[in-house]
Design an enzyme around this catalytic site. Structure first.
Site, PDB file in Angstrom:
ATOM      1  N   GLU A  78      -5.723  -1.138   6.785  1.00  0.00           N
ATOM      2  CA  GLU A  78      -6.116  -1.744   5.509  1.00  0.00           C
ATOM      3  C   GLU A  78      -7.174  -2.825   5.700  1.00  0.00           C
ATOM      4  O   GLU A  78      -7.980  -3.096   4.835  1.00  0.00           O
ATOM      5  CB  GLU A  78      -4.891  -2.313   4.805  1.00  0.00           C
ATOM      6  CG  GLU A  78      -4.055  -1.281   4.055  1.00  0.00           C
ATOM      7  CD  GLU A  78      -3.164  -0.433   4.949  1.00  0.00           C
ATOM      8  OE1 GLU A  78      -3.346  -0.436   6.190  1.00  0.00           O
ATOM      9  OE2 GLU A  78      -2.284   0.255   4.403  1.00  0.00           O
TER      10      GLU A  78
ATOM     11  N   ASN B 160      -6.604   2.657  -1.844  1.00  0.00           N
ATOM     12  CA  ASN B 160      -6.690   2.411  -0.403  1.00  0.00           C
ATOM     13  C   ASN B 160      -5.565   3.163   0.304  1.00  0.00           C
ATOM     14  O   ASN B 160      -5.030   2.709   1.305  1.00  0.00           O
ATOM     15  CB  ASN B 160      -6.590   0.906  -0.127  1.00  0.00           C
ATOM     16  CG  ASN B 160      -7.116   0.543   1.262  1.00  0.00           C
ATOM     17  OD1 ASN B 160      -7.671   1.395   1.957  1.00  0.00           O
ATOM     18  ND2 ASN B 160      -6.942  -0.706   1.658  1.00  0.00           N
TER      19      ASN B 160
ATOM     20  N   HIS C  12      -0.831  -5.287   2.668  1.00  0.00           N
ATOM     21  CA  HIS C  12       0.594  -5.529   2.392  1.00  0.00           C
ATOM     22  C   HIS C  12       1.354  -6.032   3.610  1.00  0.00           C
ATOM     23  O   HIS C  12       2.208  -6.902   3.519  1.00  0.00           O
ATOM     24  CB  HIS C  12       1.222  -4.235   1.855  1.00  0.00           C
ATOM     25  CG  HIS C  12       1.026  -3.024   2.754  1.00  0.00           C
ATOM     26  ND1 HIS C  12       1.972  -2.084   2.952  1.00  0.00           N
ATOM     27  CD2 HIS C  12      -0.025  -2.633   3.523  1.00  0.00           C
ATOM     28  CE1 HIS C  12       1.525  -1.152   3.772  1.00  0.00           C
ATOM     29  NE2 HIS C  12       0.308  -1.465   4.132  1.00  0.00           N
ATOM     30  N   ARG C  13       1.016  -5.477   4.778  1.00  0.00           N
ATOM     31  CA  ARG C  13       1.796  -5.865   5.966  1.00  0.00           C
ATOM     32  C   ARG C  13       1.493  -7.292   6.418  1.00  0.00           C
ATOM     33  O   ARG C  13       2.353  -7.977   6.966  1.00  0.00           O
ATOM     34  CB  ARG C  13       1.580  -4.871   7.110  1.00  0.00           C
ATOM     35  CG  ARG C  13       2.042  -3.495   6.740  1.00  0.00           C
ATOM     36  CD  ARG C  13       2.355  -2.598   7.899  1.00  0.00           C
ATOM     37  NE  ARG C  13       2.619  -1.258   7.382  1.00  0.00           N
ATOM     38  CZ  ARG C  13       3.735  -0.883   6.763  1.00  0.00           C
ATOM     39  NH1 ARG C  13       4.713  -1.735   6.618  1.00  0.00           N
ATOM     40  NH2 ARG C  13       3.876   0.334   6.294  1.00  0.00           N
TER      41      ARG C  13
ATOM     42  N   ASP D   3       2.466   0.086  13.032  1.00  0.00           N
ATOM     43  CA  ASP D   3       2.696  -0.705  11.809  1.00  0.00           C
ATOM     44  C   ASP D   3       3.757  -1.781  12.038  1.00  0.00           C
ATOM     45  O   ASP D   3       3.557  -2.956  11.728  1.00  0.00           O
ATOM     46  CB  ASP D   3       3.117   0.208  10.650  1.00  0.00           C
ATOM     47  CG  ASP D   3       1.934   1.012  10.125  1.00  0.00           C
ATOM     48  OD1 ASP D   3       0.793   0.697  10.538  1.00  0.00           O
ATOM     49  OD2 ASP D   3       2.147   1.940   9.330  1.00  0.00           O
TER      50      ASP D   3
ATOM     51  N   ASP E  37       0.752   3.293  -3.393  1.00  0.00           N
ATOM     52  CA  ASP E  37       0.284   4.468  -2.651  1.00  0.00           C
ATOM     53  C   ASP E  37       0.927   5.768  -3.130  1.00  0.00           C
ATOM     54  O   ASP E  37       0.282   6.821  -3.125  1.00  0.00           O
ATOM     55  CB  ASP E  37       0.532   4.280  -1.142  1.00  0.00           C
ATOM     56  CG  ASP E  37      -0.547   3.400  -0.528  1.00  0.00           C
ATOM     57  OD1 ASP E  37      -1.322   2.779  -1.297  1.00  0.00           O
ATOM     58  OD2 ASP E  37      -0.625   3.322   0.714  1.00  0.00           O
TER      59      ASP E  37
ATOM     60  N   LYS F  18       1.542  -2.214  -2.503  1.00  0.00           N
ATOM     61  CA  LYS F  18       1.092  -0.960  -1.864  1.00  0.00           C
ATOM     62  C   LYS F  18       2.284  -0.148  -1.369  1.00  0.00           C
ATOM     63  O   LYS F  18       2.303   1.069  -1.489  1.00  0.00           O
ATOM     64  CB  LYS F  18       0.160  -1.298  -0.702  1.00  0.00           C
ATOM     65  CG  LYS F  18      -0.548  -0.096  -0.105  1.00  0.00           C
ATOM     66  CD  LYS F  18      -1.605  -0.543   0.886  1.00  0.00           C
ATOM     67  CE  LYS F  18      -2.624   0.541   1.165  1.00  0.00           C
ATOM     68  NZ  LYS F  18      -2.123   1.697   1.853  1.00  0.00           N
TER      69      LYS F  18
END
Ligand code: ATP
Ligand SMILES: Nc1ccn([C@@H]2O[C@H](COP(=O)(O)O)[C@@H](O)[C@H]2O)c(=O)n1
Length: 664
Positions: A358, A92, A405-406, A330, A49, A431
């Site tokens: 995402e 993204n 990613h998370r 998040d 990112d 990311k």
């Protein structure tokens, strides 16, 4: 599909230095680009990112050059972007797409912004509506309300307040706030709905203030940027560690004993996600916090009397919870997986924004949690997770990560439930945290630390134990030997602490099977000479040299485990090692072993000078001020004077199995 198998993990303990915050990195880059003057951005996150943002800014005419590791010098445009025509591909990266849309809408140029397919499914209407109200020309190139977008030159009019919704994503407000000072006129934004994720707006306001622009706010409903303000570089700005990324490690500490410490965020953080630590505390985790660090341990068990507070948390569960997590959307994902380790059903509320991230994170989380045995109910903006009835997670689940990613990072925690887990497409962590799994391994892979004096046999035993268990092996002494050899080659005296430490920090060392390479050259034999044995114990006494090598040694801690031998493996480098052994033998036995070793290699040797050399090295290693060689109270003593190699190996394997089995 590409995947990563994480083995059963029993314990999490150690320290992690966090990568830079994504939210801060991309905001600071944009502000520095629009500001007057040069800004050095230090500790920038290195991830997909931020690379997207750096590339876009360069494309828009901003001068950006490297200023050292993870640091950049950004030459600000002192206003709108100088390049007036560009097509930007922004992957993204929502933290690049939304703010750039607003800044470009006020830059009087012709621009196109697009991204990956998922970016084109993520709503942007509220931001476009806000920009259109002030006369900006922003058009949809695909589906109305979604990227890709076209931006055209326009006459901007700020006479009336801009009305914006704040209930889908707070990034729309962030984008407007950061762009509006480009006009130099008074601008007012009014929220037409409740604003979600308020702590992210606090980051925005804080960073704008660092660049000289103050925003007046009335609660969270009206924001005013007074006329005449413009961005001015603060000089150097340090990006703090990523508080969202901290959540995985802190949760690991809370679930699996701890202590796990993250460095780079703490009580002075400007990121709202540090409140994740409070949420963990409400689950019973024991949390400590300093200005720049946070530490988590498992809950104290009310039922099991424990010999010491440090051991008390092991085996005890987190408390079930019912929490409004709107302020930490998040980091809240981490709590959904932590719920597997709770003593009852857990509810996560007010998380509607998960649906436009995402991936649709509510659907994704529910689907994957069911694979490991959780009972999950879901609603528009909530999720209820109950641990499996039996308390046993389902082994060998294959977790889909949805290019999110998370999802990948959260589900690594499943392995702490005593089951192996497979993470599909693990590289999606790039990311925000490209080396996440290496860092996670550094706090979870079991370590067997074997320390002892020279020629005691610890290297031989350690290597065999590693082979028997399928673990990796670290011969830490060879690093000190390499530093000594590199110092000699560079003509740096062994008493020049700064010079030798610089060599240690930049050491180009590689271990290929039994071969040791220094800057690509085979030095396997050269570092084993008696001259290098003596020289290595001299450089090893220098505190700056030891400090320079510590992180390098910790990076060897990988799955399924590590056997490390040296002088301070258990005391300094891996204080949380599962098993610590002090392996020794009488100095006469050691001299005899070294003598036989040399003769076998065809090297002429004499027992007397060998004895003398060992005594001197023992004395230097044991008497130095930093990390002296000595048996710690928590280490098993293994005197091998009268033992065969096999007997010594069996003893270590026995302790290792007891330690790991004891945690099953
Ligand atoms: N229990 C034992 N009985 C007899 N010989 C042993 C025993 N353990 C190791 N040796 C032999 O002693 C020699 C020295 O062992 P090794 O090189 O493993 O020691 P070390 O402690 O790692 O030394 P250094 O610290 O100098 O690297 C080897 O030749 C090894 O085979
Ligand atoms: N953890 C360690 C390992 C080694 N040293 C020093 O390096 C010398 C060489 O080590 P060997 O194990 O290869 O003999 C040794 O004499 C120590 O001085 C250390 O300090 N810490």
């Amino acid at each position: 599909m590409n995947h990563l198998d994480i083995p059963v993990l029993h314990r999490a303990a150690g320290t992690v230095r966090l990568p830079g915050s994504k939210s801060i990195s991309n905001r600071v880059l944009l502000l520095a680009a629009l500001a007057q003057g040069e800004t050095v951005v230090a500790d920038l996150l290195d991830s997909d990112d931020t690379r997207v943002m750096l590339a876009a800014l360069r494309q828009l005419g901003i001068g950006i050059e490297s200023a050292g590791a993870d640091s950049y010098r950004v030459k600000g445009a002192a206003g709108p972007f100088p390049i007036k025509q560009a097509e930007l591909f922004l992957g993204n990266a929502g933290t690049a797409f939304r703010p750039l849309t607003a800044a470009l809408a006020l830059s009087a140029g012709h621009y196109q912004l697009s991204g990956v397919a998922r970016m084109h499914e993520r709503p942007i209407r509220d931001l476009v509506d806000g920009l259109t109200q002030i006369g900006a020309e922003v058009r949809y190139l695909g589906n109305a309300g979604f990227p890709p977008l076209q931006v055209l030159p326009a006459q901007i009019n700020l006479s009336a307040p801009i009305q914006v919704r704040g209930d889908v994503s707070s990034q729309f407000l962030t984008a407007l706030l950061m762009a509006l000072p480009l006009m130099g006129q008074t601008a007012v934004i009014e929220m037409t709905t409740e604003l979600i994720s308020k702590p992210y707006i606090e980051i925005t306001l804080n960073l704008m203030a660092r660049f000289g622009v103050k925003v007046e706010r009335e609660g969270w409903s009206r924001f005013t940027i007074a006329a005449g303000q413009r961005y001015v570089s603060p000089g150097t700005i340090h990006v703090e560690g990523d508080a969202s990324s901290a959540s995985y490690f802190l949760a690991a500490g809370a679930i699996a004993g701890g202590p796990v410490r993250v460095e780079g965020v703490g009580r002075n953080s400007i990121q709202g996600d540090v409140a994740f630590a409070d949420a963990l505390a409400s689950l019973g985790a024991r949390i400590g916090m300093g200005d720049n660090w946070i530490e988590a341990r498992g809950p104290l068990s009310a039922l099991i009397p424990s010999p010491s507070p440090a051991d008390a948390g092991e085996g005890s569960k987190l408390r079930a919870f019912d929490l409004d997590l709107n302020h930490i959307p998040d980091a809240a994902m981490t709590l959904a997986v932590a719920a597997l380790f709770a003593d009852g059903p857990c509810t996560l509320r007010n998380i509607a924004s998960w649906r436009v991230k995402e991936t649709d994170r509510i659907v994704a989380m529910a689907t994957e949690l069911r694979k490991v045995g959780a009972i999950v109910e879901e609603g528009d903006d909530w999720l209820k997770v109950s641990p499996p009835y039996t308390s046993h997670l389902t082994p060998h689940a294959s977790i889909a990560t949805y290019d999110d990613h998370r999802m990948a990072m959260c589900f690594s925690l499943v392995a702490l439930g005593g089951v192996p887990v497979r993470i599909l497409d693990p590289n999606c962590v790039a990311k925000t945290f490209p080396d996440y799994f290496d860092r996670f391994a550094e706090i979870t892979a079991p370590v067997i630390a074997i320390d002892g004096p020279s020629a005691s046999g610890k290297g031989t035993v350690a290597q065999r134990v590693a082979n028997a268990l399928g673990y990796g092996y670290l011969d830490s002494g060879s690093l000190y030997r390499l530093v000594a050899l590199a110092g000699q080659q560079a003509g740096v005296g062994y008493d020049d602490e700064a010079g030798i430490a610089a060599i240690a920090a930049a050491l180009s060392a590689e271990f290929r099977g039994d071969q040791v390479l220094l800057s690509g050259n085979d030095v396997t034999e050269a570092i084993r000479s008696e001259e290098m044995s003596a020289a290595s114990s001299k450089v090893a006494a220098l505190p700056a040299v030891r400090a320079a090598l510590i992180e390098r040694q910790r990076a060897y801690r990988r799955w399924p485990g590590l056997v490390a031998d040296g002088r301070d493996m258990g005391s300094v480098v891996f204080p949380q090692a599962e098993v610590k052994i002090f392996l020794t033998a009488s100095v006469e036995a050691r001299a005899e072993r070294r003598y036989k070793q040399l003769i076998a290699k065809g090297v002429a040797a004499n027992i007397r000078p060998l004895l003398q050399d060992l005594r001197e090295r023992d004395e230097r290693d044991a008497s130095r001020s930093v990390a002296p060689l000595r048996k710690g109270e928590d280490a098993h003593l293994l005197d091998t004077t009268e033992l065969s190699i096999e007997q010594a190996v069996d003893a270590v394997l026995g302790w290792a199995r007891d330690a790991v089995d004891g945690k099953r």
